[in-house]
Design a protein around this motif. Structure first.
Motif, short mmCIF file in Angstrom:
data_model
loop_
_atom_site.label_atom_id
_atom_site.label_comp_id
_atom_site.label_asym_id
_atom_site.label_seq_id
_atom_site.Cartn_x
_atom_site.Cartn_y
_atom_site.Cartn_z
N LYS A 4 -100.27 -111.64 37.07
CA LYS A 4 -100.02 -111.85 35.80
C LYS A 4 -99.39 -110.66 35.10
O LYS A 4 -98.42 -110.72 34.37
CB LYS A 4 -101.50 -112.41 35.09
N GLY A 5 -99.93 -109.56 35.49
CA GLY A 5 -99.54 -108.37 34.86
C GLY A 5 -97.88 -107.91 35.33
O GLY A 5 -97.18 -107.32 34.90
N SER A 6 -97.61 -108.46 36.52
CA SER A 6 -96.19 -108.14 37.05
C SER A 6 -95.12 -109.37 37.05
O SER A 6 -94.20 -109.39 37.35
CB SER A 6 -96.30 -107.82 38.63
N TYR A 7 -95.85 -110.57 36.25
CA TYR A 7 -94.78 -111.79 36.24
C TYR A 7 -93.62 -111.56 35.60
O TYR A 7 -93.66 -110.99 34.41
CB TYR A 7 -95.79 -112.85 35.74
N TYR A 8 -92.57 -111.68 36.17
CA TYR A 8 -91.37 -111.65 35.62
C TYR A 8 -90.29 -112.80 35.82
O TYR A 8 -89.82 -113.10 36.80
CB TYR A 8 -90.48 -110.47 36.54
N PRO A 9 -90.51 -113.56 34.76
CA PRO A 9 -89.89 -115.28 34.93
C PRO A 9 -88.54 -115.44 34.46
O PRO A 9 -87.96 -115.82 33.62
CB PRO A 9 -91.02 -115.81 33.91
N ASP A 10 -87.58 -114.53 35.22
CA ASP A 10 -86.32 -114.70 35.10
C ASP A 10 -85.80 -115.95 36.38
O ASP A 10 -85.79 -115.66 37.46
CB ASP A 10 -85.56 -113.49 35.63
N TYR A 11 -85.26 -116.81 35.73
CA TYR A 11 -84.98 -118.11 36.56
C TYR A 11 -83.45 -118.35 36.18
O TYR A 11 -82.84 -118.24 35.21
CB TYR A 11 -85.77 -119.29 36.20
#
Length: 871
Positions: free
Chosen positions: A160-167
């Motif tokens: 969760k702390g590293s989640y990078y939601p670039d789509y």
């Protein structure tokens, strides 16, 4: 008044290679069978986020990026595609050097073992590394894809702390018949708000302020403490501002993936986000049953209460907050979201100014208080509010702010152009210079584009060839490669057609993204007006694709120009047409950013660059799949030709270097510090002091006909090659054996052991080369010899003592090196990147001069073949 913005999308071109035939080639039966085999995917980055930041953060591809690619066949009529027959596979990018905005990845998108695949609509299974998409013979097919970024290895962590939601997503691309490549255009569909630290600062955390007390205090972005004066806002004012912010923030959703059917972004519930068992590395495995939320399936109230809203997460020293840029609710799905100008952010930094540490946290180095800034605090260089009307969330946009202490004062500034700051070359000249630099000249560059575009539109190939005729153009070339040629590289959107220029190409109105006219409307510029304020324009050629014919469109420079054509895989030729005196100007290297390397073919044509003074000590700093040839450098400043070269992938190379004369001191390795990937150094000579070998390290190198005549090389080290580089499979410069004496990759190279005693050809390994290889560490007078000193064929070379072997040197060095150059020029590589220089000896037999390189390729003289000599 709200300003309407036209959205610019980041896009990447993905080429799907089905076979090696062009459309108009008739294939044999054997060749046609290839079409039914696995489809391979090539990729190249076209543009980064509209608002640029720095290399990998700009939205280009990263090692480990993932992409789910879908395939559909057409029915028998070819007019309808069979959606019930749709299948997909998941690919990942395996490439060591995915660098910058123009990077060729060749065939580095590979099926990812353990990921989901689908062979039947609605059903999934785990795929293997061999599970590639296929394309059956005779079928009309279309592809599309969505992807997920692995910036700074965020996917590998899966937390969760590293989640990078670039789509990213693409549209369908349809092809019929054997086609070499299929452009699949990817565009970012999330909106990113980022914080980057000013030098000397480090982030602790950041968040959007959701407590009305944070809105009560007056703006304090320029102070270290909270303002508690009577000027604080009333409770009612603060609560009213918070209500404006929360009305938008409660609609903002953190992306969770892409819906396979609609290709819309999905969100996730707070429960799923906060569940310690959630696998953020494989979010695509989760469904609506697990907490995935699709657009239009929840009310505004449910989204506000149940859906996860964006938060700032750390990534490679920065903090990013990613948001779906539209309203997801059932009542207002698709509507634009605008954060009001009063929106405030709370930032905590690690202590950098000593003196405001908390008594309870002083040992940790944390600041005693946080800092709050509002969007309305952010000003441009003129002191004008950048977001006076709020911040509009836009797909493919990245808003980047630079935050931190500067001279003990906390400041927040926009950082659109953060890593590509303009460099004032003229101001760095030394005093008493008789010659100063002129303004930049782009005429040579744009005219080459115009000529090439006209030829391509007439049916030819698009192959611009650039010619540099003076110092101003040379400095312009440097700045184009480094991305510092234009003082403005963002902020304009192409508007309506305005007319045609003198070359017959359409011109446009250019609409400012931030400026308004006297009527409050977006300000419009002509090309000439935009150029006057710092933009640089050129005719951008686009090749024919399945959906449109080849065309040229007016465009402006938006970053470094690497002189490589990602559409056709061509390296642009940059020709030096005159000797240039650079008057000791302090100049940046070509390709200063290792993520934005030079990828072209620089040809000196035997010309000389005099009085070079490179700030970093290199003419070229970083190169990928490049070539540098037929150039002479003469300077009193420490100068090296190249710092590092790398290969783009399995079919790329480092750098092909040929015909280089370096008459200058060198602080390290005169020709190259590091060559990674297949590289060659042919016909190169350095005379002057050096800090190391001609080439510092390499892992796949050919070196022919070179000479190092340098003092200062440390004893016990290599004078020609310092060390074998990482990834070397074998010692490729190992001595040949008598039983297998053939022309090799390390032939006819010399170094001066009188100037740098007790050195070796390669690293710390003592020389043990056969005399016919002509790898010679010799005294100065031998390297300068004009005439041969050959041993008769009836004599036994091995009976000579060491001193005799030194003095009876065989072929004159300049002859042996010329033979090596001629031999290279006959090779496939030599024909493509020829050495057009040859060595010339002094007119006196034993003179005080080393051989010099002059223009003209040497002929292959069989009498100078080292392999047939006795010594």
């Amino acid at each position: 008044m709200k300003i309407n913005h036209t959205i610019y999308y980041l896009f990447a071109v993905i080429a799907l290679t089905a076979c090696t035939a062009d459309d108009d080639i008739v294939l044999s039966d054997e060749q046609q069978e290839l079409i039914g085999q696995a489809v391979h995917f090539d990729a190249s980055m076209a543009e980064p986020f509209t608002t640029r930041a720095t290399y990998r953060h700009d939205g280009s591809f990263n090692e480990g990026d993932q992409m789910r690619i879908f395939r559909q066949y057409a029915d028998a009529t070819g007019s309808t595609f069979l959606t019930d027959g749709e299948i997909f596979r998941t690919y990942y990018q395996k490439v060591n050097y995915a660098a910058g905005t123009s990077v060729s990845l060749n065939a580095d998108w590979l099926p990812m073992a353990g990921k989901l695949k689908s062979d039947v609509l609605g059903e999934t299974a785990e795929q293997t590394a061999a599970d590639s998409l296929t394309w059956e013979n005779g079928k009309i097919v279309r592809f599309r894809a969505w992807g997920r970024s692995n910036l700074a290895g965020a996917l590998n962590a899966g937390t969760k702390g590293s989640y990078y939601p670039d789509y990213t997503i693409s549209d369908w691309v349809t092809v019929s018949g054997p086609t070499k490549s299929i452009p699949l255009t990817m565009r970012h569909i999330t909106c990113r708000i980022g914080l980057t630290c000013k030098a000397g600062n480090e982030f602790g955390s950041a968040e959007i302020c959701t407590d009305w007390h944070d809105y009560k205090r007056q703006d304090n972005a320029d102070t270290n403490e909270h303002d508690t004066q009577e000027t604080d806002k009333s409770d009612e004012q603060a609560q009213a501002e918070l209500a404006q912010v929360m009305a938008v923030y409660h609609k903002m959703c953190m992306p969770a993936g892409v819906d396979d059917q609609t290709f819309q972004l999905t969100a996730m519930t707070q429960t799923l986000f906060n569940d310690t068992n959630t696998d953020f590395k494989n979010l695509e495995r989760y469904t609506t049953d697990h907490g995935i939320v699709k657009i239009g399936t929840m009310s505004a109230e449910e989204i506000a209460e149940k859906v996860q809203h964006p938060v700032f997460n750390g990534n490679d020293g920065r903090l990013y907050m990613m948001s779906i840029p539209i309203d997801m609710s059932s009542g207002n799905a698709g509507q634009e979201l605008v954060l009001p100008a009063c929106t405030r952010f709370k930032v905590r930094l690690y202590d950098v100014n000593n003196g405001d540490l908390s008594s309870t946290t002083g040992s940790t180095g944390s600041e005693s208080s946080y800092h709050i800034f509002a969007l309305s605090d952010i000003k441009n260089s003129k002191g004008e509010a950048v977001f006076a009307n709020g911040l509009t969330l836009k797909a493919g946009y990245s808003y980047l702010f630079s935050v931190g202490y500067h001279y003990n004062k906390l400041t927040i500034t926009p950082a659109d152009n953060f890593s590509w700051e303009e460099q004032d070359l003229g101001s760095q000249n030394a005093d008493n210079k008789a010659v100063t630099q002129n303004a930049l000249d782009f005429s040579w560059w744009t005219s080459a584009y115009v000529k090439a575009a006209k030829e391509a539109l007439s049916g030819g190939d698009f192959l611009p060839e650039f010619s540099i005729v003076d110092q101003t153009q040379f400095v312009t070339f440097i700045k184009l490669v480094n991305g510092t040629a234009a003082t403005r590289m963002t902020g304009l959107t192409r508007g309506e057609v305005r007319g045609t220029d003198q070359d017959g190409f359409e011109t446009y109105w250019w609409i400012s993204d931030t400026e308004t006219d006297e009527n409050g409307q977006p300000k419009q510029y002509t090309k000439e007006e935009a150029e006057a304020v710092g933009y640089v324009f050129y005719p951008h050629f686009y090749p024919t694709v399945s959906t449109q014919a080849a065309h040229v469109i007016e465009d402006y420079v938006q970053g470094p120009m690497d002189f490589y054509d990602t559409d056709f895989g061509n390296r642009y030729r940059v020709n030096l047409t005159q000797d240039l005196n650079l008057f000791d100007w302090s100049l940046p290297s070509i390709g200063e950013d290792n993520e934005k390397p030079f990828r072209g073919n620089f040809l000196g044509h035997g010309h000389t660059l005099y009085n070079m003074n490179m700030q970093r000590g290199y003419l070229f700093d970083h190169v990928m799949d490049g070539a540098i040839s037929n150039l002479k450098i003469e300077s009193t400043h420490a100068t090296c030709l190249l710092n590092t070269a790398v290969a783009s992938g399995t079919t790329g190379w480092g750098c092909y270097i040929a015909g280089i004369s370096m008459l200058c001191p060198s602080g390290s390795n005169a020709i190259a510090t590091s060559l990674s990937g297949a590289s060659s150094v042919v016909g190169c000579i350095h005379v002057g002091n050096a800090g190391g070998a001609l080439v510092g390290s390499a892992n796949n190198l050919t070196m022919l006909g070179c000479m190092q005549a340098a003092a200062g090389i440390p004893t016990g080290t290599g004078a020609l090659l310092g060390a074998y580089g990482a990834g070397t499979k074998s010692n490729f410069f190992a001595p040949l054996s008598k039983s297998n004496l053939t022309w090799g990759t390390f032939m006819c190279n010399y170094y001066d052991m009188e100037k740098s005693p007790m050195t070796n050809a390669v690293g710390s390994t003592a020389d043990a080369y056969l005399p016919q290889q002509y790898i010679r560490g010799s005294k100065s007078h031998i390297l300068k010899a004009k005439n041969d000193y050959l041993l008769g064929s009836s004599e036994d070379y091995n009976k000579l003592n060491a001193n005799m072997k030194q003095e009876i040197y065989g072929l004159a060095p300049w002859k042996a090196m010329n033979y090596a150059i001629a031999k290279y020029n006959e090779s496939k590589l030599g024909k493509e990147y020829p050495c057009e220089m040859k060595y010339k000896a002094s007119e006196v037999g034993y003179s005080h001069l080393y051989p010099t390189l002059v223009t003209g390729a040497p002929a292959l003289d069989g009498a100078s073949n080292p392999l047939v000599q006795n010594n």
